[in-house]
Design a protein around this motif. Structure first.
Motif, PDB file in Angstrom:
ATOM      1  N   ILE A  11       0.846  -1.200   0.000  1.00 58.03           N
ATOM      2  CA  ILE A  11       0.000   0.000   0.000  1.00 58.03           C
ATOM      3  C   ILE A  11       0.879   1.247   0.000  1.00 58.03           C
ATOM      4  O   ILE A  11       0.638   2.209  -0.751  1.00 58.03           O
TER       5      ILE A  11
ATOM      6  N   ALA B 217      -4.339   2.461   5.097  1.00 55.96           N
ATOM      7  CA  ALA B 217      -5.068   3.156   4.027  1.00 55.96           C
ATOM      8  C   ALA B 217      -5.259   4.626   4.384  1.00 55.96           C
ATOM      9  O   ALA B 217      -5.107   5.519   3.540  1.00 55.96           O
TER      10      ALA B 217
ATOM     11  N   VAL C 162      -8.438   0.940  -0.619  1.00 57.48           N
ATOM     12  CA  VAL C 162      -7.877  -0.414  -0.680  1.00 57.48           C
ATOM     13  C   VAL C 162      -9.009  -1.415  -0.838  1.00 57.48           C
ATOM     14  O   VAL C 162      -9.984  -1.395  -0.076  1.00 57.48           O
TER      15      VAL C 162
END
Length: 356
Positions: A32, A91, A98
């Motif tokens: 991420i 996130a 996400v």
């Protein structure tokens, strides 16, 4: 003149740390961050990324897989558990949306699992939670059937986002239910491979061709962009399974590997494609391109006959049992949530709340 957003998206074409939820969560957080550094506003992970896709159900008889099922249960996660919370926090820190595939545990059963996804927004809020409606083929030996609660398209600042898991993208009614909510970005998640035959019987199902066909068909009908996020089989996964039964190696090696890619509202490829190595694929979606094709075929607009066809979708979350308290006339679901006149008289365990 543009009035809809232009969005950079990412598909993580990666392997889990096989059957290790803690290590796989850490890997997801790292990915991420990497996608965010490259400007992605949305990153999609493969089907059952945490803790792994149970490909062994295609390799051996159920009576030979009890220990693997127990291991999968142990390493699967709750939708309201700490692993999802960690990813949601990342996130929010990274400021990205996400989509995460995971094997979900049940609070009502020590052995019930679902094939699930969550969509997390850029503030770390879970905005949708979907359980695969029907496990496909040998997946039925592992996962229970889901429900319609997650058949939702979420309106966000980066577009209207929906998604389905693997074979659900072959279900025209499930797909139509999303199209009819104005879907602009469709996320389809897939396993790393899909064994169907032994090499001696003529080879395997062409994973890449089938996934591209289904994703392209949906985008063409929805006039939406598509993210195809597929898993990757690394050496750790292959060697784990081959060590259990050397004969499985030939099946694993002969099965076509999946690819992660993107399609535009005409169904044509766009952006990166990643297949034979781990990596993150990127694409840019100009959502204004979803508008013009609606002139040709708008299957939820003028190009339909609602007087001839009708579709009803039940989006209630299904529970295995409802408990009624005679004293207070309240209802206690299997998740521990309490409704009715006596709700204030009972303590609800925060860890048992459903995430939607």
């Amino acid at each position: 003149m543009s009035y809809l957003p232009i969005v950079k998206v990412a598909a993580a074409h990666v392997a889990p740390v096989f059957l290790n939820k803690r290590a796989t969560v850490a890997k997801a957080i790292s990915l991420i961050r990497e996608a965010s550094r490259h400007g992605a506003q949305l990153v999609a992970f493969p089907e059952s990324f945490i803790p792994a896709f149970p490909v062994w159900a295609s390799l051996w008889a159920p009576i030979d897989n009890h220990d693997l099922f127990e291991k999968l249960v142990q390493e699967s996660i709750f939708a309201d558990g700490p692993e999802i919370a960690e990813i949601a926090a990342e996130a929010a820190r990274s400021g990205v949306f996400v989509s995460l595939g995971f094997s979900e545990r049940s609070h009502a059963s020590v052995g019930c699992l679902w094939n699930s996804t969550v969509l997390i927004d850029d503030r770390g809020t879970i905005v949708n939670h979907h359980r695969k409606l029907v496990p496909t083929f040998y997946e039925k030996l592992v996962w229970a059937a889901g429900d319609g609660a997650g058949l939702r398209v979420v309106e966000t600042p980066i577009g209207r986002i929906g998604g389905l898991i693997c074979g659900e993208n072959t279900n025209p009614l499930a797909r139509y239910s999303l199209i009819a909510q104005g879907e602009q970005i469709h996320i389809s998640s897939w396993p790393a491979l899909w064994p169907t035959r032994r090499p001696s019987t003529g080879g395997n199902f062409d994973n890449v061709a089938a996934n591209r066909l289904r994703a392209g068909a949906h985008s063409f009908e929805a006039k939406a962009f598509g993210i195809i996020s597929a898993g990757y089989m690394d050496a750790g996964m292959r060697d784990y399974l081959a060590a259990r039964d050397p004969a499985a190696a030939a099946v694993l090696d002969d099965s076509p590997r999946a690819a992660s890619m993107f399609v535009d509202p005409t169904g044509a490829p766009i952006g990166d494609t990643v297949r034979d190595e781990e990596g993150i694929a990127y694409a840019e979606f100009d959502l204004n391109r979803c508008v013009e094709p609606k002139q040709f075929h708008d299957v939820v607009g003028y190009y339909n006959r609602y007087d001839v066809f009708a579709l009803t979708v039940n989006r209630e979350r299904q529970e295995p049992v409802t408990f009624r308290d005679a004293r207070s006339h309240s209802t206690i679901t299997a998740q521990g949530e309490i409704t009715g006149a006596g709700a204030r008289q009972h303590e609800v365990r925060p860890g048992d709340r459903e995430v939607n």
